[in-house]
Write a protein that holds these residues in place. Structure first.
Motif, mmCIF file in Angstrom:
data_model
loop_
_atom_site.group_PDB
_atom_site.id
_atom_site.type_symbol
_atom_site.label_atom_id
_atom_site.label_comp_id
_atom_site.label_asym_id
_atom_site.label_seq_id
_atom_site.Cartn_x
_atom_site.Cartn_y
_atom_site.Cartn_z
ATOM 1 N N LEU A 1 -1.389 -0.053 8.234
ATOM 2 C CA LEU A 1 -2.336 1.020 8.512
ATOM 3 C C LEU A 1 -1.790 2.359 8.035
ATOM 4 O O LEU A 1 -2.510 3.157 7.408
ATOM 5 N N ARG A 2 -0.545 2.632 8.321
ATOM 6 C CA ARG A 2 0.046 3.910 7.903
ATOM 7 C C ARG A 2 0.167 3.996 6.378
ATOM 8 O O ARG A 2 0.128 5.086 5.806
ATOM 9 N N GLN A 3 0.300 2.850 5.735
ATOM 10 C CA GLN A 3 0.476 2.831 4.288
ATOM 11 C C GLN A 3 -0.849 2.953 3.530
ATOM 12 O O GLN A 3 -0.879 3.476 2.412
ATOM 13 N N ARG A 4 -1.962 2.526 4.139
ATOM 14 C CA ARG A 4 -3.204 2.438 3.369
ATOM 15 C C ARG A 4 -4.413 3.152 3.988
ATOM 16 O O ARG A 4 -5.464 3.240 3.347
ATOM 17 N N THR A 5 -4.318 3.655 5.189
ATOM 18 C CA THR A 5 -5.454 4.337 5.819
ATOM 19 C C THR A 5 -5.732 5.675 5.146
ATOM 20 O O THR A 5 -4.814 6.367 4.701
ATOM 21 N N ASN B 1 -19.694 16.105 -10.150
ATOM 22 C CA ASN B 1 -20.497 16.468 -8.965
ATOM 23 C C ASN B 1 -19.684 16.391 -7.676
ATOM 24 O O ASN B 1 -20.233 16.118 -6.602
ATOM 25 N N ASN B 2 -18.401 16.653 -7.761
ATOM 26 C CA ASN B 2 -17.490 16.367 -6.650
ATOM 27 C C ASN B 2 -16.367 17.400 -6.644
ATOM 28 O O ASN B 2 -15.701 17.614 -7.664
ATOM 29 N N TRP B 3 -16.154 18.026 -5.487
ATOM 30 C CA TRP B 3 -15.027 18.959 -5.359
ATOM 31 C C TRP B 3 -13.690 18.217 -5.427
ATOM 32 O O TRP B 3 -12.686 18.792 -5.824
ATOM 33 N N ALA B 4 -13.659 16.971 -4.984
ATOM 34 C CA ALA B 4 -12.464 16.118 -5.100
ATOM 35 C C ALA B 4 -11.209 16.809 -4.555
ATOM 36 O O ALA B 4 -10.199 16.953 -5.233
ATOM 37 N N PHE B 5 -11.276 17.214 -3.291
ATOM 38 C CA PHE B 5 -10.144 17.885 -2.654
ATOM 39 C C PHE B 5 -9.041 16.891 -2.277
ATOM 40 O O PHE B 5 -9.299 15.697 -2.072
ATOM 41 N N ASP B 6 -7.838 17.406 -2.143
ATOM 42 C CA ASP B 6 -6.717 16.659 -1.581
ATOM 43 C C ASP B 6 -6.351 17.257 -0.231
ATOM 44 O O ASP B 6 -6.617 18.433 0.047
ATOM 45 N N THR B 7 -5.719 16.446 0.617
ATOM 46 C CA THR B 7 -5.194 16.950 1.880
ATOM 47 C C THR B 7 -3.729 17.340 1.704
ATOM 48 O O THR B 7 -3.115 17.061 0.668
ATOM 49 N N VAL B 8 -3.185 17.955 2.720
ATOM 50 C CA VAL B 8 -1.738 18.126 2.760
ATOM 51 C C VAL B 8 -1.119 16.763 3.078
ATOM 52 O O VAL B 8 -1.805 15.852 3.562
ATOM 53 N N PRO B 9 0.155 16.555 2.784
ATOM 54 C CA PRO B 9 0.795 15.281 3.150
ATOM 55 C C PRO B 9 0.602 14.975 4.628
ATOM 56 O O PRO B 9 0.767 15.846 5.493
ATOM 57 N N VAL C 1 -12.448 -2.280 -3.509
ATOM 58 C CA VAL C 1 -12.176 -0.853 -3.347
ATOM 59 C C VAL C 1 -10.687 -0.652 -3.114
ATOM 60 O O VAL C 1 -10.110 -1.217 -2.186
ATOM 61 N N ASP C 2 -10.067 0.144 -3.953
ATOM 62 C CA ASP C 2 -8.656 0.459 -3.812
ATOM 63 C C ASP C 2 -8.472 1.942 -4.099
ATOM 64 O O ASP C 2 -8.814 2.422 -5.185
ATOM 65 N N ASN C 3 -7.967 2.686 -3.104
ATOM 66 C CA ASN C 3 -7.706 4.121 -3.253
ATOM 67 C C ASN C 3 -8.953 4.862 -3.738
ATOM 68 O O ASN C 3 -8.929 5.583 -4.723
ATOM 69 N N HIS C 4 -10.064 4.652 -3.011
ATOM 70 C CA HIS C 4 -11.315 5.373 -3.270
ATOM 71 C C HIS C 4 -11.838 5.113 -4.685
ATOM 72 O O HIS C 4 -12.416 6.009 -5.313
ATOM 73 N N ALA C 5 -11.636 3.911 -5.172
ATOM 74 C CA ALA C 5 -12.043 3.522 -6.537
ATOM 75 C C ALA C 5 -11.261 4.274 -7.606
ATOM 76 O O ALA C 5 -11.644 4.266 -8.778
ATOM 77 N N ARG C 6 -10.168 4.895 -7.217
ATOM 78 C CA ARG C 6 -9.328 5.573 -8.213
ATOM 79 C C ARG C 6 -8.303 4.625 -8.823
ATOM 80 O O ARG C 6 -7.694 4.952 -9.843
ATOM 81 N N ASN D 1 2.704 8.162 6.510
ATOM 82 C CA ASN D 1 3.950 8.060 5.725
ATOM 83 C C ASN D 1 4.073 9.169 4.693
ATOM 84 O O ASN D 1 4.655 8.973 3.616
ATOM 85 N N GLY D 2 3.516 10.333 5.008
ATOM 86 C CA GLY D 2 3.644 11.467 4.110
ATOM 87 C C GLY D 2 2.721 11.446 2.912
ATOM 88 O O GLY D 2 2.846 12.283 2.006
ATOM 89 N N ARG D 3 1.772 10.512 2.888
ATOM 90 C CA ARG D 3 0.858 10.432 1.743
ATOM 91 C C ARG D 3 -0.137 11.594 1.736
ATOM 92 O O ARG D 3 -0.539 12.088 2.788
ATOM 93 N N VAL D 4 -0.544 11.996 0.542
ATOM 94 C CA VAL D 4 -1.617 12.979 0.362
ATOM 95 C C VAL D 4 -2.943 12.240 0.359
ATOM 96 O O VAL D 4 -3.142 11.296 -0.408
ATOM 97 N N GLY D 5 -3.862 12.648 1.232
ATOM 98 C CA GLY D 5 -5.164 12.009 1.310
ATOM 99 C C GLY D 5 -6.158 12.624 0.349
ATOM 100 O O GLY D 5 -5.895 13.651 -0.289
ATOM 101 N N TYR D 6 -7.318 11.991 0.258
ATOM 102 C CA TYR D 6 -8.364 12.403 -0.685
ATOM 103 C C TYR D 6 -9.606 12.775 0.105
ATOM 104 O O TYR D 6 -9.974 12.097 1.071
#
Length: 552
Positions: A460-464, A60-68, A366-371, A73-78
């Protein structure tokens, strides 16, 4: 399915459910809802704790990713987004929050007549059936059920005691006279079950109203135009592409990420970008997909031995068996949790007009959106920045309507957002380190190493990441970058309106589901050209606003 309707609503989420439910009250108009997902009425949706199965997956979720994200720190968001009738209200934490009155007064000050707090409060009340409050701020006759939590979790009292020990104010209504303080959230539930927008506005009428057609697993590929008028849509369903025609209006309610995508796929947006992916321009609107705003969010996490939190353990599994039985017999207990049971709105500086950070206290780790799962039990606390200055974009990957949009929230692109989050981090950590909560924490999983402000910035940059509130990509206004006017009509086009969070000029200070439902209620009056706000209701709203202003 009929081939022609008075109104075609693209997206059966919060905005779309409201508009479809209300417009189809008139038996003389025909309404069609096109939803890419399913019905949103399974037990994983109805049982509140089922969100843990949906948020980190494609259920029930599109579960998109962001660009880095350069600021992260260049992470891909959810970016989880609901894919079912009810939209994100079918998978979210059910927190019922409207935002601060100044948010809506700000919208009006930008030239959006009819969108001040006095103007929108009646529509919040029209939507709401609040089980506890019955006053000038709350409604008792709306389709959206709002209730207190039924978990009976002792961590709620521990959280409030921690707030007292930290010297923070306590409030029992974030949507009343004033927002500031720590409290326990009200939720969109009824008798312990999730009450999504679809469950309130749409499900009761499917099969009961002859003028309402609801099609699921139906993905709209593009809007069809004759000249500058929207005349229908092209929809993919069960492997077949069909054309549906509209007599009055196409209403886009696909959300802040997919409404701009669909506009651009249909030739409405920045002409140069459309040409670069081979799409002919119908209407040049450079603001489509711009102005993306979202709440950057950091999560503190602690392990605990308390079985009052949800987790993975043998002892916890034994308790969960009894909780399942309790839910079946009483509709109370752990399975009714929205996880984010406590919260708060606080100011990082006393001179601020309104709170600028929001907390969500979670009775699970909660860690990484429960992933990312951890053995054992824990509790968490989110802190997010309510009015970030950073602005992102939604753009097209290609002219393929089945491709995901390119999502760039641009978190921390403005360095002032980082500094505001540093202040929010300190306040939240102070709350979590009070005796009332510290005694339950076995280990600080994510911030034990943090000593200095530079440590905070690095963490913050590592985990936001997001707290799931994207808005603004088809914003309301009168300038060249606006996409809709104050009537929610798309500039330069006819027969096309947008009714979802994408129209918000600026991000409101709180969760975005209740405001989106309000937008749907107001849109119904705009579409019909008849207001349901009586002089008496307006007077009540104005009196409530005056009282709130005096209280602050």
């Amino acid at each position: 399915m009929s081939q022609q309707f008075d109104y075609i609503i693209v997206g059966g989420g919060s905005g779309g459910s409201v508009v479809a439910g209300r417009l189809s009250e008139d038996p003389n108009v025909s309404v069609c809802v096109l939803e890419a997902g399913g019905r949103g009425d399974s037990m994983v949706v109805k049982v509140p704790a089922g969100a843990v199965a949906m948020m980190p997956t494609k259920l029930n979720n599109w579960a998109f990713d962001t660009v880095p994200q350069a600021g992260l720190n260049g992470r891909v968001g959810y970016q989880p987004r609901g894919k079912a009738l009810g939209g994100s209200s079918a998978i979210n934490a059910m927190v019922y929050i409207r935002g601060h009155r100044s948010d809506y007064d700000h919208w009006a000050s930008l030239g959006n007549s009819g969108w001040s707090y006095d103007d929108v409060l009646p529509y919040f009340r029209l939507s709401e059936h609040n089980e506890r409050f019955d006053n000038a701020w709350h409604g008792r006759n709306g389709p959206l059920n709002v209730s207190d939590l039924r978990t009976d979790n002792p961590f709620q009292a521990r959280y409030l005691e921690a707030a007292r020990q930290a010297g923070l104010p306590i409030t029992d209504d974030f949507n009343g006279a004033q927002q500031e303080g720590i409290g326990i959230y009200q939720v969109t539930q009824k008798q312990g079950e999730r009450w999504s927008a679809a469950r309130g506005y749409l499900h009761p009428h499917i099969g009961q109203r002859a003028n309402l057609t609801v099609e699921t697993h139906a993905q709209v590929r593009r809007i069809l135009f004759e000249g500058k008028r929207a005349v229908g849509v092209e929809v993919l369903q069960n492997g077949t592409v069909r054309t549906l025609r509209v007599r009055r209006e196409v209403v886009l309610a696909a959300g802040a990420l997919q409404t701009p995508q669909l506009l651009m796929l249909s030739g409405v947006g920045p002409a140069q970008e459309l040409a670069s992916v081979g799409i002919q321009t119908v209407q040049h609107l450079p603001g489509v997909g711009r102005n993306l705003q979202d709440h950057p969010d950091f999560v503190f996490g602690y392990s605990t031995s308390s079985l009052d939190t949800l987790g993975v353990s043998l002892r916890g599994s034994v308790r969960m068996l009894s909780e399942i039985l309790r839910f079946r017999s009483e509709r109370r207990g752990m399975l009714t949790t929205n996880f984010a049971e406590g919260g708060g709105f606080l100011k990082t500086r006393p001179d601020l007009e309104a709170p600028d950070i929001q907390l969500h206290f979670v009775v699970a780790l909660v860690d990484n959106h429960a992933r990312r799962m951890h053995l054992g039990h824990g509790f968490s606390c989110h802190v997010c920045l309510l009015r970030p200055r950073s602005r992102g974009t939604v753009t097209l990957r290609s002219n393929d309507p089945l491709a995901a949009p390119v999502i760039d929230p641009a978190f921390f692109a403005d360095p002032r957002d980082v500094e505001d989050m540093v202040a929010g981090f300190k306040i939240t950590r102070g709350l979590m380190q009070t005796p009332a909560l510290a005694k339950w924490a076995k280990r600080d999983l994510f911030t034990s190493h943090v000593k200095t402000d530079d440590d905070i910035r690095a963490t913050l940059r590592q985990r936001t990441d997001t707290v799931y509130h994207p808005v603004g990509t088809c914003r309301m206004g009168q300038d060249d970058m606006a996409v809709v006017d104050a009537q929610l009509r798309v500039h330069g086009l006819e027969g096309l309106r947008i009714v979802d969070a994408s129209i918000m000029p600026t991000l409101i200070g709180g969760n975005t589901n209740a405001p989106t439902i309000m937008i749907g209620e107001k849109a119904v009056d705009l579409i019909r050209g008849v207001s349901r706000v009586t002089p008496q209701v307006r007077a009540q709203a104005e009196a409530a606003n005056a009282h709130a202003t005096a209280a602050t």
